[in-house]
Design an enzyme around this catalytic site. Sequence first.
Site, PDB file in Angstrom:
ATOM      1  N   SER A   6     -25.686   3.888 -36.619  1.00  0.00           N
ATOM      2  CA  SER A   6     -24.399   4.169 -35.992  1.00  0.00           C
ATOM      3  C   SER A   6     -24.531   4.016 -34.483  1.00  0.00           C
ATOM      4  O   SER A   6     -25.606   3.722 -33.973  1.00  0.00           O
ATOM      5  CB  SER A   6     -23.946   5.587 -36.338  1.00  0.00           C
ATOM      6  OG  SER A   6     -24.760   6.493 -35.629  1.00  0.00           O
ATOM      7  N   LYS A   7     -23.404   4.245 -33.825  1.00  0.00           N
ATOM      8  CA  LYS A   7     -23.358   4.048 -32.380  1.00  0.00           C
ATOM      9  C   LYS A   7     -24.421   4.854 -31.646  1.00  0.00           C
ATOM     10  O   LYS A   7     -24.997   4.388 -30.676  1.00  0.00           O
ATOM     11  CB  LYS A   7     -21.991   4.462 -31.848  1.00  0.00           C
ATOM     12  CG  LYS A   7     -21.019   3.340 -31.937  1.00  0.00           C
ATOM     13  CD  LYS A   7     -19.855   3.573 -31.026  1.00  0.00           C
ATOM     14  CE  LYS A   7     -18.981   2.336 -31.049  1.00  0.00           C
ATOM     15  NZ  LYS A   7     -17.669   2.535 -30.572  1.00  0.00           N
TER      16      LYS A   7
END
Length: 481
Positions: A254-255
């Site tokens: 994820s980010k």
Amino acid sequence: MSEQVRVRYAPSPTGHPHIGNIRTALFNWLFARRNNGKFIVRVEDTDQERLVPGAVDSILEGLQWLGIDWDEGPQVGGDFGSYYQSERLEHYSAAAETLIDTDHAYRCYCTRERLSELRDSQKANKQSIGYDGHCRSLSDTERNDLDSSGQSYVVRFKMPHDGMTSVNDIIRGEVEWQHHLLDDFVLLKSDGFPTYHLAVVVDDNLMHISHVLRAEEWLSSTPRHLLIYQALGFTPPKFGHLPMILGPDKSKLSKRHGATSILEYRDDGYLPDALKNFMVLLGWSLDDHSDVIPLETIQSEFSLDRVGKPASIFDIDRLQWMNGVYIRELSDDQLTDLMLPFITDNTVSIDREYLLRVVPLIKERIKTLAESKDITSYFFDTDVGCSKAQIIQKGMDASQTITALKNIISAVHKLDPFASGNIEEVLRTTCVESDLKPREFFGLIRSAVTGRDATPPLFELMEVLGKDSTLLRLEKALSLF
Ligand code: GLU
């Protein structure tokens, strides 16, 4: 391989493309190039509600920046266009009609309310969630009545109740699914747009796709796709599901793991070839140990037999390290040109020739181009922002520092030529004459001239700064006392 290899990258423009998406593009591109095939880009924009403005542009820009070129698709066209699914609706409705006519699909008139009640009761009773086939057995009269009352409908696939579907996945081997665990999924939505399942099959067939290489998350959709192929009488392509990519903490990438839009890597100063090298190792390996692999070798050696099943771990430190390796392989001229835009802004304009002399000094240390401004700042700004406390070295006091600075200034004044060898020789003598330890003496010069504790070799950097600038910095340091 006898048939022509035709592979596709089929992004949904529902967000900006991250490493995971682009890794899929890269593997398809490498596979096409390695097998003299075609690489196609197809935009899967049928989920109109989730479209993100600008996403298609950033996908295409990302591919271009990486040098992943496509043979058919947006901007370049091709014989099987349009390459935007939203412009191909007639193909999907025709396929849905065929499936209805051949009794492989039916119209479902269930309202949103009914479906949400169904889901709630399935949840409450701990049953598996899915459509219960309510409209599967409507009589012709019931259907006609619903149609003439203008009731909207979706088209659902008639999932066989028994039997199973299996695929021999190129990467994962044999995988099977029992039909009774799959529900009558939607093919066409009430707005006339297809679901992903229908559109992907229709297009992969019409575009003569030979191999579908996509992320593992799509594996569970494959039995649905195979059943649609069968129902439409199409020959399915071969399938290969690429391993998952996880963050260093083994959770879904994820980010927060640094998996942001691919264009941010460009803006953060990563080199396209370094990123390609890094990404190809998220699933593929040359020989289980090589990490820095020239693109030509990757292109000539890439094969699906060396794509593994286990998830790959995304490690941003490794990418940074690899980027540094690629930076050091650039010529000084190339690196200068790449660094320039990262240093130049509205307030500073940079003399390229000067930067070209700075580059060999910092090349060993720089890991991303975004560091360019900071790593070179003291070369361009005589105001190095050094405090009195920084200048006074450990074990020295203010008056010793003043004396030393004066000695240094007068030695530097006399230096001619102002070249590193000469600078070193003269300053070493001055150090001895000043009765200071080299650590104190040169630490003092380094702080006064650069404002930093760690720098490239001191005499070489003084030569690049030049005599006037060096003197100016030493005088400024002295004036603090
Ligand atoms: N549109 C899907 C995606 O965004 C493509 C899946 C596939 O390749 O079949 O990843």
